[in-house]
Motif scaffolding. Sequence first.
Motif, PDB file in Angstrom:
ATOM      1  N   CYS A 405      71.796 -46.725 -92.825  1.00 59.55           N
ATOM      2  CA  CYS A 405      70.334 -46.814 -92.701  1.00 59.55           C
ATOM      3  C   CYS A 405      69.947 -46.566 -91.254  1.00 59.55           C
ATOM      4  O   CYS A 405      70.591 -47.073 -90.324  1.00 59.55           O
ATOM      5  CB  CYS A 405      69.825 -48.176 -93.161  1.00 59.55           C
ATOM      6  N   PHE A 406      68.864 -45.819 -91.062  1.00 60.81           N
ATOM      7  CA  PHE A 406      68.383 -45.461 -89.733  1.00 60.81           C
ATOM      8  C   PHE A 406      66.957 -45.974 -89.549  1.00 60.81           C
ATOM      9  O   PHE A 406      66.138 -45.921 -90.471  1.00 60.81           O
ATOM     10  CB  PHE A 406      68.407 -43.942 -89.544  1.00 60.81           C
ATOM     11  N   ASP A 407      66.676 -46.445 -88.330  1.00 61.25           N
ATOM     12  CA  ASP A 407      65.339 -46.935 -88.003  1.00 61.25           C
ATOM     13  C   ASP A 407      65.001 -46.517 -86.579  1.00 61.25           C
ATOM     14  O   ASP A 407      65.890 -46.438 -85.715  1.00 61.25           O
ATOM     15  CB  ASP A 407      65.269 -48.458 -88.137  1.00 61.25           C
ATOM     16  N   ILE A 408      63.723 -46.272 -86.320  1.00 59.71           N
ATOM     17  CA  ILE A 408      63.235 -45.891 -84.998  1.00 59.71           C
ATOM     18  C   ILE A 408      62.452 -47.060 -84.420  1.00 59.71           C
ATOM     19  O   ILE A 408      61.693 -47.723 -85.135  1.00 59.71           O
ATOM     20  CB  ILE A 408      62.318 -44.645 -85.071  1.00 59.71           C
ATOM     21  N   SER A 409      62.625 -47.313 -83.119  1.00 60.26           N
ATOM     22  CA  SER A 409      61.909 -48.405 -82.465  1.00 60.26           C
ATOM     23  C   SER A 409      61.431 -47.951 -81.096  1.00 60.26           C
ATOM     24  O   SER A 409      62.136 -47.230 -80.387  1.00 60.26           O
ATOM     25  CB  SER A 409      62.804 -49.639 -82.322  1.00 60.26           C
ATOM     26  N   HIS A 410      60.225 -48.371 -80.738  1.00 57.59           N
ATOM     27  CA  HIS A 410      59.677 -48.072 -79.409  1.00 57.59           C
ATOM     28  C   HIS A 410      58.524 -49.032 -79.153  1.00 57.59           C
ATOM     29  O   HIS A 410      58.082 -49.765 -80.049  1.00 57.59           O
ATOM     30  CB  HIS A 410      59.179 -46.616 -79.329  1.00 57.59           C
ATOM     31  N   LEU A 411      58.034 -49.027 -77.939  1.00 59.06           N
ATOM     32  CA  LEU A 411      56.870 -49.821 -77.577  1.00 59.06           C
ATOM     33  C   LEU A 411      55.845 -48.878 -76.956  1.00 59.06           C
ATOM     34  O   LEU A 411      55.986 -48.462 -75.810  1.00 59.06           O
ATOM     35  CB  LEU A 411      57.235 -50.938 -76.583  1.00 59.06           C
ATOM     36  N   GLN A 412      54.849 -48.497 -77.767  1.00 63.14           N
ATOM     37  CA  GLN A 412      53.798 -47.587 -77.331  1.00 63.14           C
ATOM     38  C   GLN A 412      54.373 -46.305 -76.727  1.00 63.14           C
ATOM     39  O   GLN A 412      53.917 -45.811 -75.697  1.00 63.14           O
ATOM     40  CB  GLN A 412      52.870 -48.282 -76.329  1.00 63.14           C
ATOM     41  N   GLY A 413      55.388 -45.781 -77.389  1.00 61.92           N
ATOM     42  CA  GLY A 413      55.967 -44.524 -76.956  1.00 61.92           C
ATOM     43  C   GLY A 413      56.983 -44.625 -75.843  1.00 61.92           C
ATOM     44  O   GLY A 413      57.571 -43.611 -75.456  1.00 61.92           O
ATOM     45  N   LYS A 439      66.415 -38.185 -76.973  1.00 61.88           N
ATOM     46  CA  LYS A 439      66.526 -37.347 -75.787  1.00 61.88           C
ATOM     47  C   LYS A 439      65.758 -36.029 -75.903  1.00 61.88           C
ATOM     48  O   LYS A 439      65.485 -35.383 -74.905  1.00 61.88           O
ATOM     49  CB  LYS A 439      67.999 -37.014 -75.518  1.00 61.88           C
ATOM     50  N   GLY A 440      65.433 -35.603 -77.124  1.00 63.48           N
ATOM     51  CA  GLY A 440      64.875 -34.280 -77.325  1.00 63.48           C
ATOM     52  C   GLY A 440      63.447 -34.109 -76.863  1.00 63.48           C
ATOM     53  O   GLY A 440      62.989 -32.990 -76.652  1.00 63.48           O
ATOM     54  N   PHE A 441      62.706 -35.201 -76.714  1.00 65.62           N
ATOM     55  CA  PHE A 441      61.307 -35.111 -76.316  1.00 65.62           C
ATOM     56  C   PHE A 441      60.873 -36.477 -75.812  1.00 65.62           C
ATOM     57  O   PHE A 441      61.589 -37.476 -75.964  1.00 65.62           O
ATOM     58  CB  PHE A 441      60.422 -34.681 -77.496  1.00 65.62           C
ATOM     59  N   ALA A 442      59.707 -36.536 -75.223  1.00 64.53           N
ATOM     60  CA  ALA A 442      59.139 -37.797 -74.742  1.00 64.53           C
ATOM     61  C   ALA A 442      57.909 -38.126 -75.563  1.00 64.53           C
ATOM     62  O   ALA A 442      57.218 -37.245 -76.075  1.00 64.53           O
ATOM     63  CB  ALA A 442      58.776 -37.681 -73.256  1.00 64.53           C
ATOM     64  N   GLY A 443      57.621 -39.411 -75.684  1.00 63.57           N
ATOM     65  CA  GLY A 443      56.440 -39.839 -76.409  1.00 63.57           C
ATOM     66  C   GLY A 443      56.774 -40.424 -77.765  1.00 63.57           C
ATOM     67  O   GLY A 443      57.940 -40.617 -78.122  1.00 63.57           O
ATOM     68  N   GLN A 444      55.713 -40.676 -78.525  1.00 59.89           N
ATOM     69  CA  GLN A 444      55.837 -41.383 -79.798  1.00 59.89           C
ATOM     70  C   GLN A 444      55.692 -40.404 -80.956  1.00 59.89           C
ATOM     71  O   GLN A 444      54.636 -39.811 -81.151  1.00 59.89           O
ATOM     72  CB  GLN A 444      54.765 -42.476 -79.895  1.00 59.89           C
ATOM     73  N   ASP A 445      56.766 -40.225 -81.716  1.00 61.85           N
ATOM     74  CA  ASP A 445      56.748 -39.380 -82.911  1.00 61.85           C
ATOM     75  C   ASP A 445      57.922 -39.807 -83.779  1.00 61.85           C
ATOM     76  O   ASP A 445      59.043 -39.323 -83.637  1.00 61.85           O
ATOM     77  CB  ASP A 445      56.843 -37.906 -82.536  1.00 61.85           C
ATOM     78  N   ASP A 446      57.667 -40.738 -84.690  1.00 60.17           N
ATOM     79  CA  ASP A 446      58.748 -41.297 -85.499  1.00 60.17           C
ATOM     80  C   ASP A 446      59.417 -40.238 -86.372  1.00 60.17           C
ATOM     81  O   ASP A 446      60.643 -40.271 -86.579  1.00 60.17           O
ATOM     82  CB  ASP A 446      58.207 -42.427 -86.380  1.00 60.17           C
ATOM     83  N   VAL A 447      58.626 -39.316 -86.897  1.00 56.29           N
ATOM     84  CA  VAL A 447      59.185 -38.293 -87.784  1.00 56.29           C
ATOM     85  C   VAL A 447      60.124 -37.377 -87.006  1.00 56.29           C
ATOM     86  O   VAL A 447      61.248 -37.085 -87.438  1.00 56.29           O
ATOM     87  CB  VAL A 447      58.044 -37.490 -88.436  1.00 56.29           C
ATOM     88  N   ARG A 448      59.688 -36.923 -85.846  1.00 58.85           N
ATOM     89  CA  ARG A 448      60.520 -36.055 -85.015  1.00 58.85           C
ATOM     90  C   ARG A 448      61.762 -36.799 -84.530  1.00 58.85           C
ATOM     91  O   ARG A 448      62.863 -36.238 -84.469  1.00 58.85           O
ATOM     92  CB  ARG A 448      59.692 -35.559 -83.839  1.00 58.85           C
ATOM     93  N   GLN A 571      66.024 -51.720 -78.266  1.00 58.22           N
ATOM     94  CA  GLN A 571      64.814 -51.307 -77.549  1.00 58.22           C
ATOM     95  C   GLN A 571      64.386 -52.360 -76.527  1.00 58.22           C
ATOM     96  O   GLN A 571      63.995 -52.048 -75.405  1.00 58.22           O
ATOM     97  CB  GLN A 571      63.694 -51.055 -78.567  1.00 58.22           C
ATOM     98  N   ARG A 572      64.498 -53.612 -76.891  1.00 53.99           N
ATOM     99  CA  ARG A 572      64.119 -54.689 -75.961  1.00 53.99           C
ATOM    100  C   ARG A 572      65.071 -54.742 -74.770  1.00 53.99           C
ATOM    101  O   ARG A 572      64.643 -54.990 -73.637  1.00 53.99           O
ATOM    102  CB  ARG A 572      64.114 -56.026 -76.703  1.00 53.99           C
ATOM    103  N   SER A 573      66.348 -54.519 -75.024  1.00 54.73           N
ATOM    104  CA  SER A 573      67.299 -54.558 -73.910  1.00 54.73           C
ATOM    105  C   SER A 573      67.046 -53.404 -72.945  1.00 54.73           C
ATOM    106  O   SER A 573      67.129 -53.578 -71.724  1.00 54.73           O
ATOM    107  CB  SER A 573      68.736 -54.495 -74.435  1.00 54.73           C
ATOM    108  N   LYS A 574      66.705 -52.231 -73.478  1.00 58.21           N
ATOM    109  CA  LYS A 574      66.396 -51.096 -72.605  1.00 58.21           C
ATOM    110  C   LYS A 574      65.122 -51.347 -71.802  1.00 58.21           C
ATOM    111  O   LYS A 574      65.041 -51.030 -70.612  1.00 58.21           O
ATOM    112  CB  LYS A 574      66.246 -49.817 -73.439  1.00 58.21           C
ATOM    113  N   ARG A 575      64.128 -51.915 -72.483  1.00 56.73           N
ATOM    114  CA  ARG A 575      62.871 -52.186 -71.781  1.00 56.73           C
ATOM    115  C   ARG A 575      63.078 -53.216 -70.678  1.00 56.73           C
ATOM    116  O   ARG A 575      62.565 -53.065 -69.564  1.00 56.73           O
ATOM    117  CB  ARG A 575      61.810 -52.677 -72.763  1.00 56.73           C
ATOM    118  N   ALA A 576      63.854 -54.263 -70.979  1.00 57.24           N
ATOM    119  CA  ALA A 576      64.116 -55.288 -69.970  1.00 57.24           C
ATOM    120  C   ALA A 576      64.874 -54.709 -68.785  1.00 57.24           C
ATOM    121  O   ALA A 576      64.581 -55.020 -67.620  1.00 57.24           O
ATOM    122  CB  ALA A 576      64.898 -56.444 -70.589  1.00 57.24           C
ATOM    123  N   LYS A 577      65.835 -53.841 -69.073  1.00 53.24           N
ATOM    124  CA  LYS A 577      66.605 -53.226 -67.989  1.00 53.24           C
ATOM    125  C   LYS A 577      65.714 -52.329 -67.141  1.00 53.24           C
ATOM    126  O   LYS A 577      65.815 -52.303 -65.911  1.00 53.24           O
ATOM    127  CB  LYS A 577      67.761 -52.429 -68.579  1.00 53.24           C
TER     128      LYS A 577
END
Length: 660
Positions: A405-413, A439-448, A571-577
Amino acid sequence: MADPSTYRPAPGAIPTSPGVYKFRDAHGRVIYVGKAKSLRPRLSSYFQDVANLHPRTATMVTTAAAVEWTVVATEVEALQLEYSWIKEFDPRFNVKYRDDKSYPELAVTLNEEYPRVQVMRGAHKKGVRYFGPYGHAWAIRETVDLMLRVFPVRTCSNGVFKRARQIGRPCLLGYIGKCAAPCVGKISAAEHVELAEEFCDFMAGRTGNHLRRLEQEMQQAAADLEYEKAARLRDDLGALRRAMEKNAVVLGDGTDADLFALAEDELEAAVQIFHVRGGRVRGQRGWVTDKVEDVDTAGLVEHALQQLYGGGTESVPREVLVPALPEPLAPVQEWLTGLRGAQVDLRVPQRGDKKDLMTTVQRNAQQSLVLHKTKRASDLTTRSRALQEIAEALELDSVPLRIECFDISHLQGEDVVASMVVFEDGLARKSEYRRFQIKGFAGQDDVRSMHEVITRRFRRYLQEREQTGEWAVEEEAEQQGARDDDGRPKRFAYPPQLLVVDGGQPQVAAARRALDELGIDDVALCGLAKRLEEVWLPGSSDPVVLPRSSEGLYLLQRVRDEAHRFAIAYQRSKRAKRLTAGELDSVPGLGETRRQALLKHFGSLKKLRAATVAEICEVPGIGLRTAETVVAALAARTPAAPAVNTATGEIIEDSTEETP
């Protein structure tokens, strides 16, 4: 699926009085029962645009085919009628706690000539003293067995008691000293009643006098050289203290209270209840329910109160402590007061011993929910049934023994990441979990993002498959190199039988496109949409809807929720770092040890920024080239604007900036 507008009552037909309403399906079965302070606004809220309703409410109104109501005089009557109808009709969309049995209590029949101590269930009787309830009848018997050494009250049935009086010989308990044998006149009826009252006093928490009396008698017997009597009294004291340990004081004011606590997630809720009598925990019970209706914590509390007290078999204590108050509060409190015949304090504890005990009850509720989920997930038969149901619903050739199972996570992009979790034979295989950075793009696009992650995962699979050749059998692949040089399995060496994505049609279409681009056609694919827990298949305009009681749906939800949890944690660990990273972190060739040495030497990043190359070279371990790199890196960055005290206009010195 019905259109709610086809059975919507005519405008003005719904009264504004308090009442109870029922939704029925096309077969006339009651599927939901609710109550309202005013029926008109409550029922009207169900007939708005379905898209604006909560998913569970939307499912209910589209399943229903008719609605009817009954007007009552007060909100309390509405509460009572709602409970009666839920018990009568067992509606599928109402919260129903699964444990509906009565719990045993320790009863002393003071209304009889010769009071008896026994285990009782059901409604309370006049003239009988009750203690409890207890979680198990054996817990009562253990306590009574300890108490009978000191308070040898009658415990036999009426038939045994009558038979002993006829033959003039007591039962075995009378011979071994655990019954005062009033049946054969060893003590009078009045003396036996007094003994039973002493038993009740001790159970009610008034233990000090009895313990002091026994201790004095023991010391006096020892002083009189009556060592056998002293030893017996010593054993009696030990028995009473062990009985007290089973019911330790938790509330110093000796209050009677029931404490409710809840642990819940989006699918299920567990309730735990501690029964405190005389300041001591006398019993504990717990229930688990599926959240089949749109209900918050306050609503779950109200359902739990109805479940516990509505049947009339449980006494209502003076205090009922809950994690959230039902809304509105007044009818529920009035209903409880009516059941008890005296004022009931229904509230949320804020401080002190009661708040601490509520924390303990909450911890038990959380453990109960975790245990329930663990048992459900670990049962081999249940897992097999779940996999079989998934295979049948998705029309797979075989059961999906490996699910990814795959899931995408981000905080406002920002900090966009993805997770991959693996379940094999219905159980999580955490060593196979993987994390991805987009890595392929920046910003918020769950489908991409989903397209990129699926592409990267299966491109790696194809690369490793190409290295090992076609997989004739798993053992051959193992021998040919499905493992790294160090013997560990390669990260993406094995394909799943079922690929699950968190989302609906767009995410499923993106995953299907990624698989098609790679030429992979032997992996089943589906998506689980959170809104209505629908299962979406590639190219399908309608979802597959599994029953809410389906073990297959439960397994898919567990897989999806685990992927969501794993993605959020990453995602939280990356944001905290990122938020804690300093300007020195990006200086090439500067490791953690030398960064700390620089900050320790200069005291702050501000002072380091003002230092010269020669001054930086004075720090142990920092050479000329490194010092020049540090100066260049810091000079290339514009320092942040100084902080300003908005009250005085004073510039605040940067004295705390990145101190070691």
